[in-house]
Enzyme design. Sequence first.
Site, PDB file in Angstrom:
ATOM      1  N   ASP A 104       6.166  -0.802  -9.409  1.00  0.00           N
ATOM      2  CA  ASP A 104       6.852  -2.107  -9.195  1.00  0.00           C
ATOM      3  C   ASP A 104       7.736  -2.458 -10.230  1.00  0.00           C
ATOM      4  O   ASP A 104       8.636  -3.562 -10.290  1.00  0.00           O
ATOM      5  CB  ASP A 104       5.988  -3.102  -8.700  1.00  0.00           C
ATOM      6  CG  ASP A 104       6.066  -3.458  -7.290  1.00  0.00           C
ATOM      7  OD1 ASP A 104       6.829  -3.131  -6.637  1.00  0.00           O
ATOM      8  OD2 ASP A 104       5.090  -4.269  -6.683  1.00  0.00           O
TER       9      ASP A 104
ATOM     10  N   GLN B 206      -0.231  -6.035  -4.954  1.00  0.00           N
ATOM     11  CA  GLN B 206       0.568  -6.929  -4.076  1.00  0.00           C
ATOM     12  C   GLN B 206       0.608  -8.157  -4.461  1.00  0.00           C
ATOM     13  O   GLN B 206      -0.644  -8.817  -4.796  1.00  0.00           O
ATOM     14  CB  GLN B 206      -0.195  -6.788  -2.693  1.00  0.00           C
ATOM     15  CG  GLN B 206       0.814  -7.407  -1.622  1.00  0.00           C
ATOM     16  CD  GLN B 206       2.054  -6.500  -1.434  1.00  0.00           C
ATOM     17  OE1 GLN B 206       2.324  -5.462  -1.494  1.00  0.00           O
ATOM     18  NE2 GLN B 206       3.161  -7.365  -1.064  1.00  0.00           N
TER      19      GLN B 206
ATOM     20  N   LYS C 128       3.516   0.539   3.693  1.00  0.00           N
ATOM     21  CA  LYS C 128       3.674   1.269   2.598  1.00  0.00           C
ATOM     22  C   LYS C 128       2.758   2.507   2.722  1.00  0.00           C
ATOM     23  O   LYS C 128       3.275   3.473   2.433  1.00  0.00           O
ATOM     24  CB  LYS C 128       3.473   0.270   1.344  1.00  0.00           C
ATOM     25  CG  LYS C 128       4.367  -0.491   0.924  1.00  0.00           C
ATOM     26  CD  LYS C 128       3.941  -1.681   0.151  1.00  0.00           C
ATOM     27  CE  LYS C 128       5.169  -2.511  -0.247  1.00  0.00           C
ATOM     28  NZ  LYS C 128       4.573  -3.654  -1.252  1.00  0.00           N
TER      29      LYS C 128
END
Length: 284
Positions: free
Chosen positions: A116, A93, A49
């Site tokens: 997200d 994460q 990422k």
Amino acid sequence: LAARLIDGKALAERVRAEVAEEVRELGELGLATVLVGDDAASDVYIRLKHKAANEVGIESRDLRLPADTPEVELLELVAQLNADDAIDGVLVQLPLPGHIDERRVLGAIAPIKDVDGLHPFNAGHLFLGEPTLVGATPIGIMALLEEYEVALQGAHAVVVGRSNIVGRPVSLLLLHANATVTICHSRTVDLAARTREADVLIVAVGQAGLIGPDHVRQGAVVIDVGMNRSEEKVVGDVDPAVAERAGLITPVPGGVGPMTIAMLLKNAVRAARFRRGLLRFPGA
Ligand code: NDP
């Protein structure tokens, strides 16, 4: 007759070039990721990422906390990132260590920075059919279907997996695209009978080879989200033999994976537009 392969790498490259252009127009743009602990797979995803973010000119911050970090410290870090004007997108994460309440942490991210799409505000807007920020994997899947001109209106889409990060949101996006959607999960009886009804089959389970040729109708479109480590390779949830039956299929690697990275960058740009008032964010 072997299926046509969906080239996720190629589309992801185009999306990244678009994002680079958008970043130049917007000026400075910041993305922060937080990883708690040292999960090896998470470490790989995070590094991918950041590499991708840096290539398109997004300033990225790779924040790491030890596995035994108290929840309150993680919440403090999230609050700092929420307040930081240089940060447009925040990603925590998953999975988080067991002592940390995942819902509490995801709910602490400012919705306007929630790249997200896991904050209840953004998940709720998706549910209502007014998407704000939706996770990178589900929007990446939709972008692949669009690129390959897969007709969704009236089509039967079967989604295997109902996680908050993939199965559920992609099911809603398919529904909004006027597909007839069936959602399967671990308690589904006779999975093969359900999946054989699919014009479009999306598999996000995390079990190598779960879906075999007997699960797939001749000519169906198959999207394999699975990423399972087997020896030195990464394999999907779909048995490679399915390529003999499907009409169109994503490879693993090279299908959904690269799109997830590219769409995360796209989400960072979208979040930046929301924060700069270039797109209206509900309630902002
Ligand atoms: P989760 O473990 O959160 O969810 C898995 C889902 O599969 C659950 O809904 C579960 O059902 C269902 N399931 C489990 N076993 C079966 C079964 N035998 N039959 C039918 N359904 C079953 O996984 P994620 O959604 O996070 O990830 C799924 C896969 O996708 C993983 O391999 C992951 O690595 C990969 N992934 C890939 C990404 C990419 O960019 N390519 C991004 C994100 C994930 P139940 O709800 O009943 O437990």
